[in-house]
Write a protein that holds these residues in place. Structure first.
Motif, short mmCIF file in Angstrom:
data_model
loop_
_atom_site.label_atom_id
_atom_site.label_comp_id
_atom_site.label_asym_id
_atom_site.label_seq_id
_atom_site.Cartn_x
_atom_site.Cartn_y
_atom_site.Cartn_z
N LEU A 24 0.62 -1.29 0.01
CA LEU A 24 -0.08 0.09 0.00
C LEU A 24 0.92 1.28 0.05
O LEU A 24 2.11 1.34 0.73
N THR A 25 0.41 2.45 -0.64
CA THR A 25 1.14 3.68 -0.59
C THR A 25 0.79 4.38 0.86
O THR A 25 -0.37 4.36 1.21
N SER A 26 1.71 4.81 1.47
CA SER A 26 1.56 5.70 2.75
C SER A 26 0.56 6.61 2.55
O SER A 26 0.54 7.16 1.79
N GLY A 27 -0.17 6.52 3.80
CA GLY A 27 -1.11 7.74 3.75
C GLY A 27 -2.44 7.44 3.19
O GLY A 27 -3.22 8.54 3.05
N GLN A 28 -2.45 6.54 2.17
CA GLN A 28 -3.81 6.22 1.51
C GLN A 28 -4.66 5.23 2.47
O GLN A 28 -4.14 4.45 3.20
N ALA A 29 -6.14 5.28 1.86
CA ALA A 29 -7.07 4.36 2.54
C ALA A 29 -7.26 3.34 1.45
O ALA A 29 -7.84 3.96 0.16
N TYR A 30 -7.62 2.06 1.87
CA TYR A 30 -7.72 0.86 0.94
C TYR A 30 -8.95 0.10 1.28
O TYR A 30 -9.12 -0.27 2.47
N ILE A 31 -9.56 -0.37 0.43
CA ILE A 31 -10.55 -1.74 0.43
C ILE A 31 -9.75 -2.68 -0.31
O ILE A 31 -9.62 -2.65 -1.48
N VAL A 32 -9.39 -3.65 0.67
CA VAL A 32 -8.42 -4.76 0.06
C VAL A 32 -9.37 -6.25 -0.07
O VAL A 32 -9.55 -6.62 0.94
N GLN A 33 -9.52 -6.70 -1.30
CA GLN A 33 -10.39 -7.83 -1.37
C GLN A 33 -9.48 -9.05 -2.05
O GLN A 33 -8.58 -8.99 -3.01
N ASN A 34 -9.63 -10.39 -1.42
CA ASN A 34 -9.15 -11.46 -2.25
C ASN A 34 -10.36 -12.42 -2.39
O ASN A 34 -10.76 -13.03 -1.36
N PRO A 35 -11.18 -12.37 -3.55
CA PRO A 35 -12.07 -13.23 -3.73
C PRO A 35 -11.86 -14.69 -3.84
O PRO A 35 -12.69 -15.46 -3.74
N LEU A 42 -0.34 -8.89 1.80
CA LEU A 42 -0.44 -7.52 1.88
C LEU A 42 0.44 -6.85 2.72
O LEU A 42 0.59 -7.14 4.00
N THR A 43 1.11 -5.89 2.34
CA THR A 43 2.04 -5.01 3.15
C THR A 43 1.49 -3.50 3.43
O THR A 43 1.12 -3.04 2.21
N VAL A 44 1.28 -3.23 4.54
CA VAL A 44 0.63 -1.86 4.97
C VAL A 44 1.94 -1.14 5.52
O VAL A 44 2.70 -1.54 6.25
N TRP A 45 1.94 0.18 4.81
CA TRP A 45 2.88 0.94 5.36
C TRP A 45 2.46 2.06 6.57
O TRP A 45 2.08 1.78 7.47
N PHE A 46 2.76 3.22 6.43
CA PHE A 46 2.59 4.59 7.16
C PHE A 46 1.13 5.12 7.21
O PHE A 46 0.90 5.23 6.02
N ARG A 47 0.34 5.26 8.18
CA ARG A 47 -0.85 5.90 7.99
C ARG A 47 -1.72 5.28 7.06
O ARG A 47 -2.63 6.14 6.45
N ASN A 48 -1.74 4.24 6.95
CA ASN A 48 -2.83 3.51 6.08
C ASN A 48 -4.14 3.25 6.66
O ASN A 48 -3.96 3.04 7.94
N SER A 61 4.25 -2.89 8.24
CA SER A 61 5.62 -2.51 8.59
C SER A 61 5.86 -1.06 9.11
O SER A 61 7.13 -0.69 9.38
N GLY A 62 4.86 -0.14 8.61
CA GLY A 62 5.07 1.12 9.23
C GLY A 62 4.23 1.35 10.45
O GLY A 62 4.02 0.60 11.31
N THR A 63 4.06 2.69 10.71
CA THR A 63 3.49 3.19 12.09
C THR A 63 1.93 4.08 11.91
O THR A 63 1.64 4.36 10.63
N ASN A 85 -0.09 0.99 15.93
CA ASN A 85 -1.06 0.60 14.87
C ASN A 85 -2.26 0.12 15.48
O ASN A 85 -2.28 -0.29 16.57
N THR A 86 -3.36 0.15 14.81
CA THR A 86 -4.58 -0.32 15.34
C THR A 86 -5.25 -1.48 14.55
O THR A 86 -5.20 -1.52 13.24
N ILE A 87 -5.63 -2.57 15.07
CA ILE A 87 -6.16 -3.57 14.59
C ILE A 87 -7.76 -4.05 15.04
O ILE A 87 -7.69 -4.06 16.16
N LEU A 88 -8.61 -4.22 14.10
CA LEU A 88 -9.84 -4.38 14.42
C LEU A 88 -10.49 -5.63 14.00
O LEU A 88 -10.03 -6.01 12.75
#
Length: 404
Positions: A24-35, A42-48, A61-63, A85-88
């Motif tokens: 993912l590109t840092s600072g962006q919001a995503y809906i990630v699907q694997n049908p 998937l690698t998550v970076w900073f402020r995603n 990998s980021g914060t 980071n926050t996990i839900l």
């Protein structure tokens, strides 16, 4: 792209087939699907911000990112190497032992996390976390954590925490805490504390250092002093070197069973017909509350115990010798009973607050009422002491009393 009700824009990323992994590109919001049915990465970076749909192994990998799962199973894997980071809504395996300050909300599974972790609503989870972690509304979980951790409400699980742990309410659980820890309310639980200074505010139907091995020996020495500062409710057991406990006024029929082996313990009665029994060798001081209108019952052990009767008290010295029964003068008076007073054992009845002389004490003894039950002494118009099994064949002497 899609937007939520707050106007935030989410990019949609579909994994699977030839696109089996993504960053993912840092600072962006995503809906990630694997049908598909094949696990993707998937690698998550900073402020995603990432919403996960499907079977995706995630590495953060980021914060300062937030990862939320629409659906997660015990086969899900999450690795965190960044911090804060926050996990839900995750259910699976978390590998974050070297990450600091992460927050986990509504999670279960097996989680290995670092220091300063926060867990909100962790149910049916196995958690190993670092020091100074926080646990809010966790149930049915097994938690191992370091020192200075904090628990809000916890039930139906196990806790193994380091020193200076702070807990609000723990119920129906097996708990091990380091020294200088505190629990506001402990209910229907087993507590083992290795070290001094651990305190419980309200102790309810619980056991402290009472677990035994196959030979019936206690598994914990219970070193140091254990404190009950607020109230004792129901039937409770405490074993250890020293205990300082107050019954309080929450349960007028509360019971406390002790096996204390060291010196310096003090047990303060509260209200009604509360009772305490010492089965150990340590010398204890038992104190009845001055304003109690009931009768406080205290049974000593094999040490030389001290009983301070500020109000009506049933006292049993136990198997020990050189017990002191201190009858305190009060405006309300008292009806006290000593069930096993034996002069030859070096026991003393102290009446120093009544202003007696050898002459007036002799008069009290001369006017004692002897019956088949024992000997009744009328100390003043409001205070009497019944000495069970003391009779003409086992007479009292002035030397059995201390008046100054």
């Amino acid at each position: 792209m899609v937007s939520n009700s707050s106007g935030n824009t989410y990019q949609t990323l579909v994994l699977g087939g030839n696109n089996s992994s993504a960053y993912l590109t840092s600072g962006q919001a995503y809906i990630v699907q694997n049908p598909g049915s094949t696990t993707t990465d998937l690698t998550v970076w900073f402020r995603n911000t990432a919403y996960i749909f499907g079977d995706i192994n995630v590495t953060v990998s980021g914060t300062n990112s937030t990862v939320s799962y629409a659906f997660s199973t015990s086969n899900s894997n999450l690795t965190i190497t960044g911090n804060a980071n926050t996990i839900l809504n995750f259910a699976g395996t978390v590998n974050a032992a070297h990450s600091v300050g992460d927050t986990f909300i509504n999670v279960n599974g097996t989680l290995h996390t670092g220091a300063y972790s926060s867990f909100i609503g962790a149910d049916n989870a196995t958690i190993v976390s670092g020091a100074k972690s926080q646990f809010l509304k966790c149930t049915d979980s097994s938690i191992v954590t370091g020192s200075d951790s904090v628990f809000d409400t916890f039930s139906n699980g196990t806790i193994n925490a380091g020193l200076k742990t702070i807990a609000n309410v723990i119920s129906e659980s097996t708990v091990t805490l380091g020294r200088n820890s505190s629990v506001i309310t402990l209910t229907d639980s087993t507590l083992t504390t290795d070290g001094t200074g651990t305190a419980v505010g309200a102790l309810k139907n619980s056991q402290v250092n009472w677990s035994t091995d196959a030979n019936g020996d206690f598994t914990s020495g219970g070193y140091g002093t254990f404190y009950v500062t607020g109230s004792i409710q129901g039937t409770n057991h405490i074993q250890g070197q020293s205990v300082s406990a107050s019954f309080g006024n929450m349960d007028s029929a509360a019971k406390l069973i002790l096996d204390v082996w060291g010196a310096g313990s003090r047990i303060n009665g509260g209200t009604g017909s509360q009772s305490v029994t010492q089965k150990g060798s340590g010398a204890l001081t038992f104190i009845s509350a001055a304003n109690n209108t009931g009768i406080f019952t205290a049974v000593g052990g094999t040490g030389g115990d001290t009983f301070k009767a500020y109000s009506s008290m049933n006292m049993t010295g136990g198997a020990g010798s050189a017990n002191t029964f201190d009858i305190i003068k009060s405006a309300a008076g008292a009806t006290d009973t000593i069930s096993d007073f034996t002069a030859s054992a070096g026991n003393i009845i102290e009446l120093s607050g009544f202003g007696l002389t050898q002459t007036t004490l002799g008069s009290i003894l001369d006017h004692a009422t002897v019956s088949g039950t024992g000997t009744l002494l009328q100390i003043d118009s409001r205070t009497s002491v019944m000495l069970n099994n003391v009779s003409e064949n086992n007479p009292l002497q002035i030397g059995n009393f201390k008046i100054s």
